[in-house]
Design a protein around this motif. Structure first.
Motif, PDB file in Angstrom:
ATOM      1  N   SER A 259       0.638  -1.171   0.019  1.00 53.07           N
ATOM      2  CA  SER A 259      -0.100  -0.210   0.185  1.00 53.07           C
ATOM      3  C   SER A 259       0.882   1.406  -0.128  1.00 53.07           C
ATOM      4  CB  SER A 259      -0.873   0.014   1.299  1.00 53.07           C
ATOM      5  OG  SER A 259      -0.013   0.211   2.611  1.00 53.07           O
ATOM      6  N   ARG A 260       0.202   2.160  -0.387  1.00 50.82           N
ATOM      7  CA  ARG A 260       0.884   3.583  -0.375  1.00 50.82           C
ATOM      8  C   ARG A 260       1.584   3.973   0.978  1.00 50.82           C
ATOM      9  NH1 ARG A 260      -0.379   8.534   0.921  1.00 50.82           N
ATOM     10  NH2 ARG A 260       0.600  10.495   0.080  1.00 50.82           N
ATOM     11  N   LYS A 261       0.635   3.773   2.039  1.00 49.46           N
ATOM     12  CA  LYS A 261       1.034   3.999   3.278  1.00 49.46           C
ATOM     13  C   LYS A 261       2.034   3.240   3.946  1.00 49.46           C
ATOM     14  CE  LYS A 261      -1.423   4.782   7.776  1.00 49.46           C
ATOM     15  NZ  LYS A 261      -2.422   4.281   8.390  1.00 49.46           N
ATOM     16  N   GLY A 262       1.948   2.077   3.567  1.00 48.82           N
ATOM     17  CA  GLY A 262       3.230   1.038   4.054  1.00 48.82           C
ATOM     18  C   GLY A 262       4.478   1.192   3.434  1.00 48.82           C
ATOM     19  N   VAL A 263       4.351   1.565   2.281  1.00 54.07           N
ATOM     20  CA  VAL A 263       5.607   1.994   1.601  1.00 54.07           C
ATOM     21  C   VAL A 263       6.218   3.280   2.077  1.00 54.07           C
ATOM     22  CG1 VAL A 263       6.911   3.017  -0.766  1.00 54.07           C
ATOM     23  CG2 VAL A 263       5.092   0.901  -0.825  1.00 54.07           C
ATOM     24  N   LEU A 264       5.390   4.158   2.320  1.00 48.76           N
ATOM     25  CA  LEU A 264       5.928   5.368   3.044  1.00 48.76           C
ATOM     26  C   LEU A 264       6.418   5.012   4.500  1.00 48.76           C
ATOM     27  CD1 LEU A 264       3.323   7.990   2.031  1.00 48.76           C
ATOM     28  CD2 LEU A 264       5.517   8.032   1.253  1.00 48.76           C
ATOM     29  N   LYS A 265       5.831   4.293   5.149  1.00 48.81           N
ATOM     30  CA  LYS A 265       6.017   3.895   6.475  1.00 48.81           C
ATOM     31  C   LYS A 265       7.596   3.173   6.582  1.00 48.81           C
ATOM     32  CE  LYS A 265       3.376   2.788  10.589  1.00 48.81           C
ATOM     33  NZ  LYS A 265       1.953   2.209  11.320  1.00 48.81           N
ATOM     34  N   ARG A 266       7.516   2.046   5.582  1.00 46.35           N
ATOM     35  CA  ARG A 266       8.877   1.266   5.324  1.00 46.35           C
ATOM     36  C   ARG A 266       9.829   2.126   5.201  1.00 46.35           C
ATOM     37  NH1 ARG A 266       9.476  -1.615   0.079  1.00 46.35           N
ATOM     38  NH2 ARG A 266      10.044   0.590  -0.523  1.00 46.35           N
ATOM     39  N   ASP A 267       9.806   3.061   4.624  1.00 48.13           N
ATOM     40  CA  ASP A 267      10.858   4.056   4.047  1.00 48.13           C
ATOM     41  C   ASP A 267      10.920   5.220   5.076  1.00 48.13           C
ATOM     42  OD1 ASP A 267      11.264   2.416   2.210  1.00 48.13           O
ATOM     43  OD2 ASP A 267      10.547   3.731   0.513  1.00 48.13           O
ATOM     44  N   SER A 268      10.189   5.183   6.172  1.00 49.80           N
ATOM     45  CA  SER A 268      10.191   6.389   7.093  1.00 49.80           C
ATOM     46  C   SER A 268       9.965   7.561   6.658  1.00 49.80           C
ATOM     47  CB  SER A 268      11.668   6.344   7.830  1.00 49.80           C
ATOM     48  OG  SER A 268      12.039   5.063   8.498  1.00 49.80           O
ATOM     49  N   TYR A 269       8.991   7.700   5.598  1.00 47.75           N
ATOM     50  CA  TYR A 269       8.607   8.980   5.061  1.00 47.75           C
ATOM     51  C   TYR A 269       9.782   9.826   4.431  1.00 47.75           C
ATOM     52  CZ  TYR A 269       4.032   7.810   6.882  1.00 47.75           C
ATOM     53  OH  TYR A 269       2.875   7.155   7.326  1.00 47.75           O
ATOM     54  N   ARG A 270      10.811   9.211   4.069  1.00 50.12           N
ATOM     55  CA  ARG A 270      11.969  10.067   3.358  1.00 50.12           C
ATOM     56  C   ARG A 270      12.235   9.345   1.952  1.00 50.12           C
ATOM     57  NH1 ARG A 270      13.144  13.794   6.155  1.00 50.12           N
ATOM     58  NH2 ARG A 270      12.541  13.493   8.321  1.00 50.12           N
ATOM     59  N   CYS A 271      12.489  10.493   1.230  1.00 52.05           N
ATOM     60  CA  CYS A 271      12.483  10.227  -0.138  1.00 52.05           C
ATOM     61  C   CYS A 271      13.682   9.330  -0.557  1.00 52.05           C
ATOM     62  CB  CYS A 271      12.652  11.590  -0.945  1.00 52.05           C
ATOM     63  SG  CYS A 271      13.111  11.306  -2.451  1.00 52.05           S
ATOM     64  N   ALA A 272      13.512   8.168  -1.330  1.00 51.95           N
ATOM     65  CA  ALA A 272      14.496   7.279  -1.638  1.00 51.95           C
ATOM     66  C   ALA A 272      15.667   7.786  -2.525  1.00 51.95           C
ATOM     67  CB  ALA A 272      13.988   6.193  -2.433  1.00 51.95           C
ATOM     68  N   TYR A 273      15.342   9.020  -3.230  1.00 53.27           N
ATOM     69  CA  TYR A 273      16.434   9.774  -3.885  1.00 53.27           C
ATOM     70  C   TYR A 273      17.282  10.679  -3.203  1.00 53.27           C
ATOM     71  CZ  TYR A 273      13.842   7.024  -7.298  1.00 53.27           C
ATOM     72  OH  TYR A 273      12.951   6.016  -8.066  1.00 53.27           O
ATOM     73  N   CYS A 274      16.463  11.809  -2.381  1.00 53.89           N
ATOM     74  CA  CYS A 274      17.193  12.909  -1.821  1.00 53.89           C
ATOM     75  C   CYS A 274      17.205  12.890  -0.313  1.00 53.89           C
ATOM     76  CB  CYS A 274      16.649  14.083  -2.516  1.00 53.89           C
ATOM     77  SG  CYS A 274      14.921  14.541  -1.889  1.00 53.89           S
ATOM     78  N   ALA A 275      16.227  11.967   0.309  1.00 53.78           N
ATOM     79  CA  ALA A 275      16.204  11.894   1.742  1.00 53.78           C
ATOM     80  C   ALA A 275      15.353  13.062   2.351  1.00 53.78           C
ATOM     81  CB  ALA A 275      17.311  11.724   2.431  1.00 53.78           C
TER      82      ALA A 275
END
Ligand SMILES: [Zn+2]
Length: 166
Positions: A81-97
């Protein structure tokens, strides 16, 4: 003189099985009090100087008796889910943080990239629109992380799916 802010009131209470395995990362105060009152759990770690009725204010509770739970309930693959992906990545952009509030298909959808845990990353709006329909290599935007399948436990949704004695 400064006053310490009372933060502990809002800090999540962790519940451990008698085996010290976490069962829930966010037990409500009401449930914590009920577990304590029924003698089903004891306070393992407490907030200093505060009390919940007769007990030290719980940070970590541990069940007195081991509760058997199917391993797969806690560790099975959660639905993407969108929310799950954001949570997994701690709401940090995978490209610029930077803070992320969108998700990006690493291999673009238009090129066969799927809606899967390993093809989705959190991204800020700026990076997302800059990358467009390109791969990270083509866009010259290397990923800071390798997307992975999180556990339900890591996403914090185990509390709702696991039956813990009330
Ligand atoms: Zn970004």
């Amino acid at each position: 003189m400064t006053t310490m802010p009372i933060r502990s009131q809002h800090e999540p209470i962790v519940l451990l099985n008698a085996s010290y395995e976490p069962l829930s990362m966010n037990v409500t105060l009401k449930r914590a009090a009920r577990l304590l009152a029924k003698g089903k759990a004891i306070v393992l770690e407490a907030a200093k100087g505060r009390f919940l009725r007769d007990w030290p204010w719980p940070r970590v509770l541990i069940l007195v008796k081991y509760v058997r739970i199917a391993h797969e309930v806690l560790y099975r693959r959660p639905t993407v889910s969108r929310k799950g992906v954001l949570k997994r990545d701690s709401y940090r952009c995978a490209y610029c943080a930077d803070r992320a509030n969108t998700i990006d298909h690493v291999l673009p959808k238009s090129r066969g990239g799927g809606m899967t845990w390993t093809n989705l990353v959190a991204a800020c709006l700026r990076c997302n629109s800059r990358k467009r329909n390109r791969t990270p290599e083509e866009a010259g935007m290397p990923l800071r992380l390798t997307p992975f399948v999180p556990t339900r436990l890591a996403l914090g949704d185990s509390g709702a799916t696991v039956a813990i004695p009330a």
